[in-house]
Write an enzyme that holds these catalytic residues in place. Structure first.
Site, short mmCIF file in Angstrom:
data_model
loop_
_atom_site.label_atom_id
_atom_site.label_comp_id
_atom_site.label_asym_id
_atom_site.label_seq_id
_atom_site.Cartn_x
_atom_site.Cartn_y
_atom_site.Cartn_z
N ASP A 33 48.34 20.52 37.41
CA ASP A 33 49.32 19.44 37.60
C ASP A 33 50.25 19.30 36.39
O ASP A 33 50.41 18.19 35.85
CB ASP A 33 48.60 18.10 37.82
CG ASP A 33 47.51 18.17 38.88
OD1 ASP A 33 47.71 18.88 39.88
OD2 ASP A 33 46.47 17.52 38.71
N GLU A 210 51.75 14.99 48.11
CA GLU A 210 51.34 14.35 46.85
C GLU A 210 52.19 14.87 45.70
O GLU A 210 53.19 15.56 45.91
CB GLU A 210 49.85 14.58 46.60
CG GLU A 210 49.41 16.03 46.65
CD GLU A 210 47.89 16.20 46.54
OE1 GLU A 210 47.18 15.22 46.30
OE2 GLU A 210 47.42 17.34 46.69
#
Ligand code: FUB
Length: 457
Positions: A33, A210
């Site tokens: 991420d 997301e």
């Protein structure tokens, strides 16, 4: 309070020995991420930190994250690990055994650096489960020390925050709450104000959505996000003339991972650094059998003249220039000859962090030179005279080293004697260029030669 300040002052500079330009860039920890930003001319990456589940975490098959590091570089090649900046044990509102410190972000606002992260909240009395909150740790520098706030942002829950600061100084939060959202933040950043815009409502169809990253380029706003269009997450995007929309869904920036390695998630960010655009994302390179242990990668991003983004194909080579005198990991190749005689394997399948090797083999006695290409090698201004390669070959053989094309200028030939272990084999070069060239290493004779790296002297 005491614990918080003690911890916050512990941010340290860690040697950069296991960090590099090729993909993945972080080679001694799992990292996912990645949220990248350029602060004061230097690139900072704020990733999640995947760890194998410890004894006190029951979900052995799930994401497990207890803290965050920050990494920085001034050339995208040499990376510094600044150490742990926030730990679940030292944030007042976080459940300190939740291991749920998922995708973070960081941005500069009104003289401070706001590191923003989601995490499982401490249950209140009478509560069994408190859900995810999103909160800040604040610092005077991009690398810390960061001091966590007492409470998370009020009135919202969810994951994967992105703190976007527009050119006029207005702050926005993009995150996954009830769908993919973006909303204005109050001046102190501690609450959302006004109405949210929901990107999920404009998708061609719903899937897992997301990890939003909102950025601005050439006057347009790009709301980019992981999305399951098929089996796993691709990275897609929508564009608008305003930060709160309306947005128009455009398409994909990166396709979902292929069947072979199959990392179900992806998560990304985009920066402009020294005039070029870069795309940070993750993949499970060091954990092919468990895709909750991921690693950060970088590739270039290109816009079309109409402002849309070209599809990015992930590479092993990554970005930046490699000096000829560094260890050139040709297994992080730019291209491999399409044939059955060149493949990539772990040096030790039980210890993926040891890295990879190129295997040149010819059990079928095919004719030809079987090559691996490694782009953007800087040979410097002075002609180099030797080459050294880390090699394993039981029976020996011959490697040729060329530049610019598989048939380009021959720099030298490495005659490899057979040995039962790894050996550093040296050869004198016939010639050597200066400046930047693409490198080709080829096996021209032999039944099998494994190459870990090559370097020029
Ligand atoms: O890293 C945990 C979660 O996986 C992130 O928050 C998502 O974006 C996905 O990458």
């Amino acid at each position: 309070m005491k614990l918080r300040s003690v911890f916050a002052s512990a941010a340290v500079l860690v040697a950069a020995s296991s960090l590099n330009a090729q993909n993945p860039i972080i080679r001694d920890n799992f990292s996912a991420d990645p949220s990248a930003h350029v602060f004061n001319g230097r690139v900072y990456v704020y990733p999640s930190h995947d760890i194998p589940a410890p004894a006190d975490y029951a979900r052995k098959d799930w994401f497990c994250m207890a803290d965050y590091h920050v990494y920085s570089s001034d050339n995208l090649v040499d990376w510094v690990d600044h150490g742990v900046i926030v730990d679940q044990k030292h944030v007042p509102w976080v459940n300190d055994t939740s291991y749920s410190m998922w995708a973070p972000d960081c941005n500069y606002y009104n003289g401070k650096y706001y590191f923003i992260f989601p995490a499982g909240q401490k249950p209140q009395p009478g509560q069994r489960f408190a859900g995810n909150g999103i909160g800040y740790a604040i610092s005077d520098t991009p690398y810390g020390p960061f001091v966590p706030e007492e409470k998370p942002i009020q009135g919202i829950g969810g994951i994967d925050p992105c703190l976007f600061i527009d050119d006029d100084g207005q702050a926005y939060l993009a995150w996954q709450g009830r769908g993919l959202q973006v909303q204005k933040l109050s001046d102190d950043l501690m609450s959302v104000v006004g109405e949210p815009y929901n990107i999920s409502n404009i998708l061609p169809h719903r899937g897992q959505e997301e990890g939003p990253f909102l950025f601005k380029a050439n006057g347009k706003y790009y709301y980019t996000f992981p999305w399951v269009d098929d089996k796993r997450e691709c990275i897609a995007y929508a564009m608008s003339d305003k930060p709160l929309g309306p947005y128009k869904f455009v398409g994909k920036i990166m396709e979902q991972d292929g069947e072979e390695y199959s990392c179900w998630t992806n998560h990304h960010s985009v920066i402009n650094f020294q005039g070029k655009w870069y795309f940070f994302y993750h993949h499970n390179d060091y954990s092919p059998k468990f895709d909750k242990n991921r690693s950060v990668c970088i590739d270039e991003l290109h816009f079309n003249p109409d402002g849309t983004i070209q599809l990015i194909t992930p590479t092993k080579r990554g970005v930046g220039v490699t000096k000829a005198t560094d260890l050139i990991q040709i297994d992080r190749y730019s291209a491999l000859m399409e044939c059955r005689n060149v493949e990539i394997a772990y040096l030790n399948a039980d210890r993926p962090f040891d890295g990879w090797k190129v295997i040149f083999s010819n059990s079928h006695q095919d004719k030809g030179a079987f090559w691996a290409e490694y782009d953007r090698v800087d040979f410097g201004k002075e002609k180099l005279s030797g080459i050294q390669a880390r090699i394993f070959s039981l029976a020996g053989g011959t490697l040729e080293v060329r530049v610019d094309s598989p048939e380009g200028e021959l720099l030298g030939t490495i005659n490899v004697g057979g040995a039962e272990g790894w050996q550093d084999v040296k050869a004198v070069l016939d010639t050597c260029p200066t400046g930047m060239h693409n490198l080709y290493v080829a096996m021209t004779n032999g039944s099998r030669i494994d190459v870990d790296w090559v370097t020029f002297k």
